[in-house]
Design an enzyme around this catalytic site. Structure first.
Site, short mmCIF file in Angstrom:
data_model
loop_
_atom_site.label_atom_id
_atom_site.label_comp_id
_atom_site.label_asym_id
_atom_site.label_seq_id
_atom_site.Cartn_x
_atom_site.Cartn_y
_atom_site.Cartn_z
N ASP A 2 1.16 -0.91 0.56
CA ASP A 2 0.11 -0.12 0.05
C ASP A 2 1.24 1.16 0.20
OD1 ASP A 2 -2.12 1.66 0.36
OD2 ASP A 2 -2.80 1.16 2.17
N ASN A 26 14.64 -6.70 3.63
CA ASN A 26 13.88 -6.34 2.73
C ASN A 26 13.85 -7.58 1.76
OD1 ASN A 26 13.32 -4.51 0.45
ND2 ASN A 26 13.00 -3.10 2.30
N ASN A 62 10.56 -8.00 -7.73
CA ASN A 62 10.00 -7.11 -8.34
C ASN A 62 11.30 -5.81 -8.12
OD1 ASN A 62 10.22 -3.72 -6.08
ND2 ASN A 62 10.12 -5.76 -4.54
N ARG A 63 11.03 -4.66 -9.24
CA ARG A 63 12.06 -3.99 -9.50
C ARG A 63 11.23 -2.49 -9.55
NH1 ARG A 63 13.84 -6.61 -13.86
NH2 ARG A 63 12.40 -6.12 -16.48
N ASN A 115 16.51 -1.04 -5.53
CA ASN A 115 16.14 -0.61 -6.49
C ASN A 115 16.27 0.25 -6.61
OD1 ASN A 115 14.97 -2.76 -7.25
ND2 ASN A 115 12.85 -2.78 -6.23
N THR A 116 17.07 1.64 -5.91
CA THR A 116 16.97 2.96 -6.40
C THR A 116 18.86 2.59 -6.15
OG1 THR A 116 14.87 3.67 -5.13
CG2 THR A 116 17.05 5.00 -5.05
N LYS A 127 14.91 0.06 8.79
CA LYS A 127 14.59 -1.76 7.63
C LYS A 127 16.08 -1.83 6.66
CE LYS A 127 11.66 -3.48 4.49
NZ LYS A 127 10.28 -3.80 4.27
N SER A 173 15.88 -0.80 -0.08
CA SER A 173 15.52 -1.18 -1.51
C SER A 173 16.95 -1.09 -2.04
CB SER A 173 14.52 -0.51 -1.86
OG SER A 173 14.12 -0.46 -3.62
N GLY A 213 11.44 0.62 -7.81
CA GLY A 213 12.02 1.48 -7.53
C GLY A 213 11.42 2.51 -6.92
N PHE A 214 10.26 2.95 -5.63
CA PHE A 214 9.86 3.29 -5.63
C PHE A 214 8.66 4.23 -6.30
CE2 PHE A 214 13.30 4.45 -1.78
CZ PHE A 214 12.86 3.14 -1.09
#
Ligand SMILES: Cc1cc2nc3c(=O)[nH]c(=O)nc-3n(C[C@H](O)[C@H](O)[C@H](O)COP(=O)(O)O)c2cc1C
Length: 365
Positions: A66, A246, A112-113, A177-178, A217, A175, A115-116
């Site tokens: 979410d 993560n 998943n990628r 992905n950044t 995290k 993450s 990327g925020f």
């Protein structure tokens, strides 16, 4: 009886779509109120009191489901004891090009990628302000924009923006992905980040003097030395807890699937062992008092119980909902009560960490 059948049909329908479309449809369904609330067992032995928060049960929805705070109340109605919105960055950003999320059905994993991708601070704030009742525990997971010139400033901006409405904060530096984000886990960068974040938190205590708990995290891929340094900094800076973990960049042990080599973070069942070892290592280093949220591959009462015995105070999941659906929440909570019965324990606290040594010394392969 009718609901399990409908749930099965709904899951089959969702799995006929690509993963991101299915996620969007799920959010829409939750928003519309079409997804019935779930009756989950209430067991006083499974309630958790941490900081100034009373968790009705230890199981939360993890960040990323979410991202924009569209459905916190619908998720709480599914029986989760808490939910975490975000990651949210100061400015809206589109994230990476699609496709950027992939199911690995044979392994019950997800890559998943994203990327925020998110709508930014202001949109999240407006949504959370519009919640009809501000009840339940809703954590806010803050991140940094991809093009930020000062990433620490982005996290600090998140703390300042939401200090009056977050049940707790998660500072997400894990993450994959950044580009470069995970470098914030290195000691000097982490020290600077935590100094900034904790002083913003203290300066933004609400009028009643409430200081929002801040959790860090981390990735499951940190080396033993990095883990030692992270825990040392967390304790030194008075951070209120850790979330372990993560997604992972590792791809070991996956069944053949063309999607397993997609770039991004891997979550779900294949992450369980690695994330649980990281959790136990963090618990061993931190000692018994630092609150730790265990996340990564929980998909059953057994895996939930394992996280608690490896050292978790609270637990979260995301990927297993993709494969098992909303009935899983009640199933896990019922199973935790059964484990307490079986071991003759009066609370989850009594079980916590009972297996930490074995997990902390296990190897990931
Ligand atoms: C599609 C997807 C998106 C995610 N987005 C975020 C995010 O924005 N911020 C974050 O801290 N974690 C994010 N996560 C990581 C989850 O919160 C969780 O730490 C990880 O998936 C391990 O739990 P699981 O195995 O139960 O999924 C995401 C995970 C998935 C699968």
């Amino acid at each position: 009886m009718i609901f399990p059948l409908l749930d099965k049909l709904a899951l089959a329908g969702l799995h006929a779509m690509d993963a991101e479309t299915a996620h969007g449809v799920t959010i829409k369904a939750l928003k519309s109120g079409l997804v019935p609330a779930c009756r989950v067992p209430r067991d006083a032995r499974c309630q958790v009191k941490l900081w100034d928060l009373d968790f009705p049960n230890p199981l939360g929805m993890a960040a990323g489901f979410d991202k924009n705070g569209e459905v916190p109340d619908a998720l709480l109605k599914l029986g989760f004891g808490f939910t975490e919105v975000g990651s949210v960055t100061p400015n809206a950003q589109p994230g990476n090009p699609k496709p950027r999320v992939f199911r690995l059905p044979a392994d019950e994993g997800v890559i998943n990628r994203y990327g925020f991708n998110n709508e930014g601070h202001a949109a999240l704030r407006a949504r959370l302000e519009a919640r009809p009742r501000q009840a339940g525990i809703v954590g806010i997971n803050v991140g940094a924009n991809k093009d930020a010139t000062d990433r620490v400033a982005d996290y600090v901006a998140g703390i300042e923006m939401f200090a009056d409405m977050a049940s707790y904060f998660t500072v997400n530096i894990s993450s994959p992905n950044t580009p470069g984000l995970r470098n914030l886990q290195a000691r000097d960068a982490l020290a600077e980040l935590l100094t900034g974040v904790m002083s913003a938190r203290d300066a933004n205590a609400n009028t009643l003097g409430r200081k929002v708990p801040v959790l860090l995290k981390i990735a499951p891929d940190v080396s033993d030395q990095e883990m030692e340094e992270i825990v040392a900094e967390v304790l030194a800076k008075g951070v209120d807890g850790l979330i372990v973990s993560n997604t992972t960049l590792a791809r070991t042990g996956l069944r053949p699937d063309p999607r397993r080599d997609e770039a991004g973070g891997l979550s779900g069942k294949p992450l369980f062992r690695r994330a649980t070892i990281a959790l136990a290592k963090a618990r061993k280093l931190a000692g018994p008092d630092l609150p730790i949220v265990g996340v990564g591959g929980i998909d059953s009462a057994e895996t939930a119980w394992t996280k608690i015995t490896a050292g978790a105070n609270l637990i979260q999941l995301y990927s297993s909902m993709v494969f098992k659906g909303r009935g899983l929440v009640g199933e896990i909570l019922e199973g935790l009560s059964r484990e307490l019965d079986k071991h003759g324990l009066a609370s989850l606290d009594e079980a916590r960490g009972s297996n930490v040594e074995a997990w902390a010394s296990a190897s990931v392969d």
